[in-house]
Write a protein that holds these residues in place. Sequence first.
Motif, PDB file in Angstrom:
ATOM      1  N   ALA A 126       0.833  -1.209   0.000  1.00 21.22           N
ATOM      2  CA  ALA A 126       0.000   0.000   0.000  1.00 21.22           C
ATOM      3  C   ALA A 126       0.865   1.256   0.000  1.00 21.22           C
ATOM      4  CB  ALA A 126      -0.926  -0.013   1.219  1.00 21.22           C
ATOM      5  N   GLY A 127       1.932   1.249   0.804  1.00 20.90           N
ATOM      6  CA  GLY A 127       2.828   2.407   0.830  1.00 20.90           C
ATOM      7  C   GLY A 127       3.563   2.586  -0.481  1.00 20.90           C
ATOM      8  N   ARG A 129       2.448   1.580  -3.404  1.00 21.19           N
ATOM      9  CA  ARG A 129       1.448   2.024  -4.373  1.00 21.19           C
ATOM     10  C   ARG A 129       1.232   3.541  -4.272  1.00 21.19           C
ATOM     11  NH1 ARG A 129      -2.399  -1.453  -3.258  1.00 21.19           N
ATOM     12  NH2 ARG A 129      -1.903  -2.852  -4.993  1.00 21.19           N
ATOM     13  N   LYS A 130       1.262   4.041  -3.037  1.00 16.65           N
ATOM     14  CA  LYS A 130       1.106   5.482  -2.833  1.00 16.65           C
ATOM     15  C   LYS A 130       2.275   6.245  -3.437  1.00 16.65           C
ATOM     16  CE  LYS A 130       0.411   8.912   0.848  1.00 16.65           C
ATOM     17  NZ  LYS A 130       0.294   9.108   2.325  1.00 16.65           N
ATOM     18  N   GLY A 131       3.484   5.713  -3.274  1.00 14.28           N
ATOM     19  CA  GLY A 131       4.657   6.360  -3.852  1.00 14.28           C
ATOM     20  C   GLY A 131       4.670   6.317  -5.369  1.00 14.28           C
ATOM     21  N   ALA A 133       2.066   6.673  -7.234  1.00 12.20           N
ATOM     22  CA  ALA A 133       0.788   7.259  -7.672  1.00 12.20           C
ATOM     23  C   ALA A 133       0.916   7.952  -9.022  1.00 12.20           C
ATOM     24  CB  ALA A 133       0.280   8.240  -6.613  1.00 12.20           C
ATOM     25  N   ARG A 136       1.120   5.289 -11.730  1.00 12.09           N
ATOM     26  CA  ARG A 136      -0.174   4.634 -11.867  1.00 12.09           C
ATOM     27  C   ARG A 136      -1.183   5.558 -12.552  1.00 12.09           C
ATOM     28  NH1 ARG A 136      -1.868   0.370  -8.987  1.00 12.09           N
ATOM     29  NH2 ARG A 136      -3.860   1.370  -8.485  1.00 12.09           N
ATOM     30  N   ASP A 377       8.947   8.851  -7.946  1.00 10.38           N
ATOM     31  CA  ASP A 377       7.663   9.439  -7.559  1.00 10.38           C
ATOM     32  C   ASP A 377       7.349  10.696  -8.351  1.00 10.38           C
ATOM     33  OD1 ASP A 377       9.925  10.604  -6.262  1.00 10.38           O
ATOM     34  OD2 ASP A 377       8.560  11.674  -4.915  1.00 10.38           O
ATOM     35  N   ASP A 407      12.189   6.767   2.377  1.00  9.08           N
ATOM     36  CA  ASP A 407      11.588   6.751   1.036  1.00  9.08           C
ATOM     37  C   ASP A 407      12.494   6.061   0.019  1.00  9.08           C
ATOM     38  OD1 ASP A 407       9.264   8.059   1.800  1.00  9.08           O
ATOM     39  OD2 ASP A 407      10.132  10.045   1.500  1.00  9.08           O
ATOM     40  N   GLY A 424      -5.953  -0.975  -5.861  1.00  8.01           N
ATOM     41  CA  GLY A 424      -5.961  -0.547  -4.480  1.00  8.01           C
ATOM     42  C   GLY A 424      -7.315  -0.798  -3.839  1.00  8.01           C
ATOM     43  N   ASP A 426      -9.485   1.302  -2.704  1.00  4.55           N
ATOM     44  CA  ASP A 426     -10.520   2.171  -3.223  1.00  4.55           C
ATOM     45  C   ASP A 426     -11.018   1.707  -4.574  1.00  4.55           C
ATOM     46  OD1 ASP A 426      -8.041   2.687  -4.249  1.00  4.55           O
ATOM     47  OD2 ASP A 426      -8.354   4.852  -4.503  1.00  4.55           O
TER      48      ASP A 426
END
Length: 431
Positions: A126-127, A129-131, A133, A136, A377, A407, A424, A426
């Motif tokens: 999850a972390g 995937r956030k990085g 973003a 994606r 990122d 990071d 994800g 969501d």
Amino acid sequence: MTITIVVALLVLIVAVIVGVSRGRGASQLQAPPSKAPGASLPPRPGTSARPPTGQPPPKGGPEAPATGEAKRPGESGTPPPTPPAKGVSAPPAGAIASAPPAAEVKPVVPSAPPASIPAGAKRDVAGLRKGLAAVRGGFVAKLTALFQGKKEIDPAILEQVEEVMLSSDVGPKTTQAILARLRDSLARNELRDSDAVWTALRAEAIRILSIGGGAITCTARPTVVLMVGVNGVGKTTTIGKLATRFTASGKKVLLAAGDTFRAAAVQQLEVWGKRVGSEVVRGKEGADPGAVAFDATTRAKEGTDLLLIDTAGRLHTKAPLMDEIKKIRKTVAKALDGAPHETLLVVDATTGQNALQQALLFKEALDLTGIVLTKLDGTAKGGIVLGICDELRVPVRYIGLGERPEDLREFYADEFVEALFGKGEDEVAAA
């Protein structure tokens, strides 16, 4: 007459007394001698005596084993076992030979500690995937849009896939290899819907990226890591983040300020050194970077776990600068046999295909052991990861997803592909 009879009786009595005396003396002469030290004793009642072997044991030595009781290997001259006590039957012939010698009994050795988490292990997806973003939202979102809502796959759609891949810095060679496999799968009627195509794309990504990776390990003491790359890709910052990571794990880290042409680089490294408590080996401004690397490597042999050597940024198209980095590498090898143990190329992910060209030329000059892909990122493309791994066959070891030391993340193919192509929470809820 009476006197004669008396005399005869006396003579007879004397003769009898003399005969009895002689008989006692003879019996005493035939009796066994008194017990003496070392004299053999008769067997105890109820205990069987050993049969004769025909070969008496050597004087003062142990008794030879009876017939049928062979000596065990390596036990020549070893005393025989104690005879059984009264009323206890002796063991069968051969039982002693089959018993393992006491010397061979080894203590139980604890099993080795479990291996480190394998490359395919899921960590903080999850972390990650956030990085990722931005990637994606760009590269992956474009591919998703191509297949969304399609129940059947038209072979012509692969042309659109090719366009998306090329515009996302996957690279022509890698793009064509992926498309060739997709076309074969379509011809075999294996890609019937969008889910099948998406699964095939993920499988291709894992195939390309699964050439190694993960964190560097201190396999030697000291482990020497040479950091190379062009200007502005984040070599010094990456060294600081690695120093933070390894110092936190209890390793003694030494930093070498090999970028002697840029005063700010030395100062930046010293700031990191003070922050993590690591010594920084430096030379005068404009000093020979090879000399700094040599001094640092020599000092690292005095109890350091990890030596990180910074180098000046150099244009990969300038031959004299590339020759200099080769010289630094040779100098380090002279200071410590087998060093450097790792040569990491730091690449800026936002430079796209230019990053791939840098990597190709650095690989020609040096024996690269890994890639550090920084600023991932900050790009919506991100396909450069596939291109570098596919064309260079050099694994990505770390990816940079922010400014903080944490990071800088270890790279694992399964985790990366899951974070990049997977849905994800969501997205799953929306579906």
